[in-house]
Motif scaffolding. Structure first.
Motif, PDB file in Angstrom:
ATOM      1  N   LEU A 109      20.189   3.932   0.429  1.00 18.44           N
ATOM      2  CA  LEU A 109      19.528   2.700   0.848  1.00 18.44           C
ATOM      3  C   LEU A 109      18.627   2.883   2.071  1.00 18.44           C
ATOM      4  O   LEU A 109      18.264   1.908   2.710  1.00 18.44           O
ATOM      5  N   ASP A 110      18.234   4.100   2.375  1.00 12.13           N
ATOM      6  CA  ASP A 110      17.403   4.370   3.543  1.00 12.13           C
ATOM      7  C   ASP A 110      15.927   4.173   3.176  1.00 12.13           C
ATOM      8  O   ASP A 110      15.179   5.124   2.983  1.00 12.13           O
ATOM      9  N   PHE A 111      15.510   2.913   3.088  1.00 10.58           N
ATOM     10  CA  PHE A 111      14.152   2.585   2.644  1.00 10.58           C
ATOM     11  C   PHE A 111      13.096   2.998   3.665  1.00 10.58           C
ATOM     12  O   PHE A 111      11.959   3.280   3.296  1.00 10.58           O
ATOM     13  N   ASP A 112      13.462   3.044   4.959  1.00  8.08           N
ATOM     14  CA  ASP A 112      12.516   3.525   5.963  1.00  8.08           C
ATOM     15  C   ASP A 112      12.155   4.983   5.685  1.00  8.08           C
ATOM     16  O   ASP A 112      10.996   5.381   5.815  1.00  8.08           O
ATOM     17  N   SER A 113      13.140   5.797   5.293  1.00  5.85           N
ATOM     18  CA  SER A 113      12.858   7.187   4.922  1.00  5.85           C
ATOM     19  C   SER A 113      11.979   7.256   3.687  1.00  5.85           C
ATOM     20  O   SER A 113      11.108   8.116   3.584  1.00  5.85           O
ATOM     21  N   ALA A 114      12.201   6.356   2.745  1.00  5.47           N
ATOM     22  CA  ALA A 114      11.394   6.345   1.524  1.00  5.47           C
ATOM     23  C   ALA A 114       9.925   6.089   1.848  1.00  5.47           C
ATOM     24  O   ALA A 114       9.036   6.652   1.205  1.00  5.47           O
ATOM     25  N   LEU A 115       9.659   5.232   2.849  1.00 11.27           N
ATOM     26  CA  LEU A 115       8.269   4.929   3.216  1.00 11.27           C
ATOM     27  C   LEU A 115       7.521   6.164   3.705  1.00 11.27           C
ATOM     28  O   LEU A 115       6.319   6.292   3.485  1.00 11.27           O
ATOM     29  N   SER A 116       8.217   7.075   4.369  1.00  5.51           N
ATOM     30  CA  SER A 116       7.554   8.261   4.905  1.00  5.51           C
ATOM     31  C   SER A 116       7.697   9.482   3.992  1.00  5.51           C
ATOM     32  O   SER A 116       7.154  10.531   4.299  1.00  5.51           O
ATOM     33  N   ASN A 117       8.399   9.355   2.890  1.00 11.53           N
ATOM     34  CA  ASN A 117       8.629  10.472   1.975  1.00 11.53           C
ATOM     35  C   ASN A 117       7.683  10.358   0.779  1.00 11.53           C
ATOM     36  O   ASN A 117       7.751   9.391   0.022  1.00 11.53           O
ATOM     37  N   PRO A 118       6.790  11.343   0.566  1.00 15.43           N
ATOM     38  CA  PRO A 118       5.814  11.242  -0.523  1.00 15.43           C
ATOM     39  C   PRO A 118       6.431  11.273  -1.920  1.00 15.43           C
ATOM     40  O   PRO A 118       5.749  10.943  -2.886  1.00 15.43           O
ATOM     41  N   LEU A 119       7.696  11.653  -2.042  1.00 12.30           N
ATOM     42  CA  LEU A 119       8.334  11.659  -3.359  1.00 12.30           C
ATOM     43  C   LEU A 119       8.646  10.251  -3.865  1.00 12.30           C
ATOM     44  O   LEU A 119       8.734  10.020  -5.054  1.00 12.30           O
ATOM     45  N   TYR A 120       8.823   9.312  -2.923  1.00 15.12           N
ATOM     46  CA  TYR A 120       9.290   7.975  -3.277  1.00 15.12           C
ATOM     47  C   TYR A 120       8.142   7.000  -3.487  1.00 15.12           C
ATOM     48  O   TYR A 120       7.139   7.035  -2.792  1.00 15.12           O
ATOM     49  N   SER A 121       8.352   6.105  -4.431  1.00 14.03           N
ATOM     50  CA  SER A 121       7.377   5.073  -4.765  1.00 14.03           C
ATOM     51  C   SER A 121       7.457   3.937  -3.743  1.00 14.03           C
ATOM     52  O   SER A 121       8.540   3.556  -3.318  1.00 14.03           O
ATOM     53  N   LYS A 122       6.279   3.440  -3.370  1.00 14.00           N
ATOM     54  CA  LYS A 122       6.230   2.329  -2.419  1.00 14.00           C
ATOM     55  C   LYS A 122       4.937   1.556  -2.625  1.00 14.00           C
ATOM     56  O   LYS A 122       3.981   2.069  -3.219  1.00 14.00           O
ATOM     57  N   GLY A 123       4.911   0.325  -2.163  1.00 12.76           N
ATOM     58  CA  GLY A 123       3.713  -0.491  -2.270  1.00 12.76           C
ATOM     59  C   GLY A 123       3.740  -1.594  -1.236  1.00 12.76           C
ATOM     60  O   GLY A 123       4.807  -2.075  -0.848  1.00 12.76           O
ATOM     61  N   SER A 124       2.551  -1.967  -0.777  1.00  9.48           N
ATOM     62  CA  SER A 124       2.415  -3.072   0.179  1.00  9.48           C
ATOM     63  C   SER A 124       1.403  -4.059  -0.364  1.00  9.48           C
ATOM     64  O   SER A 124       0.359  -3.656  -0.887  1.00  9.48           O
ATOM     65  N   PHE A 125       1.723  -5.337  -0.236  1.00 11.60           N
ATOM     66  CA  PHE A 125       0.900  -6.398  -0.796  1.00 11.60           C
ATOM     67  C   PHE A 125       0.774  -7.508   0.234  1.00 11.60           C
ATOM     68  O   PHE A 125       1.775  -7.978   0.755  1.00 11.60           O
ATOM     69  N   VAL A 126      -0.465  -7.922   0.537  1.00  9.55           N
ATOM     70  CA  VAL A 126      -0.690  -9.026   1.462  1.00  9.55           C
ATOM     71  C   VAL A 126      -0.626 -10.323   0.666  1.00  9.55           C
ATOM     72  O   VAL A 126      -1.297 -10.471  -0.358  1.00  9.55           O
ATOM     73  N   LEU A 127       0.205 -11.245   1.136  1.00  5.61           N
ATOM     74  CA  LEU A 127       0.355 -12.548   0.490  1.00  5.61           C
ATOM     75  C   LEU A 127      -0.318 -13.611   1.346  1.00  5.61           C
ATOM     76  O   LEU A 127      -0.040 -13.718   2.545  1.00  5.61           O
TER      77      LEU A 127
END
Length: 187
Positions: A109-127
């Protein structure tokens, strides 16, 4: 109700085959905290690949009511290799980034690590300001030695988008810090 129908209904309920009448909706605020969701086609009461509430397997959505723009961040957890389609109501916001399978290594559940790890999928969306109902679907799954897992964990985070005046203040402050640092190096 006859005995056959009662037996069939009882069997359906015990096997979880009857569609869950409700869904879990979580209110999000722009507090920068991660909120976890699961995907598991086996334990989901819908039997699909939608984001689910890990406590009861119901379809999970995140409700947002914002008066200013906010940044929604979605990150994969567990094993890398999962990609999510993120929706606001019936409108697609887009998919999270491409991911590289890393089974059996897991960040949990270390999502902060996922943000900096290129292996993990991530996305940001402005609402934009307004009311939003955010849901997601697993479109690509991490692979185990046996094939697609169709199960994962992910997180969503909501943050305030800085106002333009705040950006200007931040830029001015950074400029002054750099000028001060240069002067102190010259002495």
């Amino acid at each position: 109700m006859n005995t056959f129908k009662r037996a069939l209904l009882g069997l359906s309920l015990s096997l979880g085959l009857v569609a869950h009448a409700g869904a879990t909706t979580v209110d999000l605020t722009a507090d920068g905290q991660w909120h976890t969701f699961d995907v598991d086609s086996f334990s989901s009461l819908s039997g699909g690949l939608e984001w689910i509430d890990y406590t009861d397997g119901s379809v999970l959505s995140f409700r947002i009511n914002n008066s200013a723009p906010v940044l929604l961040t979605v990150a994969d957890g567990g094993f890398a290799g999962d990609i999510f389609l993120v929706k606001d109501g019936n409108v697609s916001l887009g998919s999270t980034s491409a991911a590289v399978n890393n089974y059996p290594v897991s960040i949990g559940l270390d999502f902060d690590s996922a943000l900096s790890n290129p292996l993990y999928s991530k996305g940001s969306f402005v609402l934009a300001p307004g009311s939003h109902l955010i849901t997601g679907v697993l479109t690509t799954s991490a692979l185990s030695d046996f094939g697609a897992l169709d199960a994962t964990v992910g997180g969503v985070m909501l943050q305030a988008v800085p106002e333009p005046a705040e950006w200007a203040t931040l830029a001015a402050g950074l400029f002054l810090l750099s000028v001060t640092a240069q002067r102190s190096r010259r002495k």
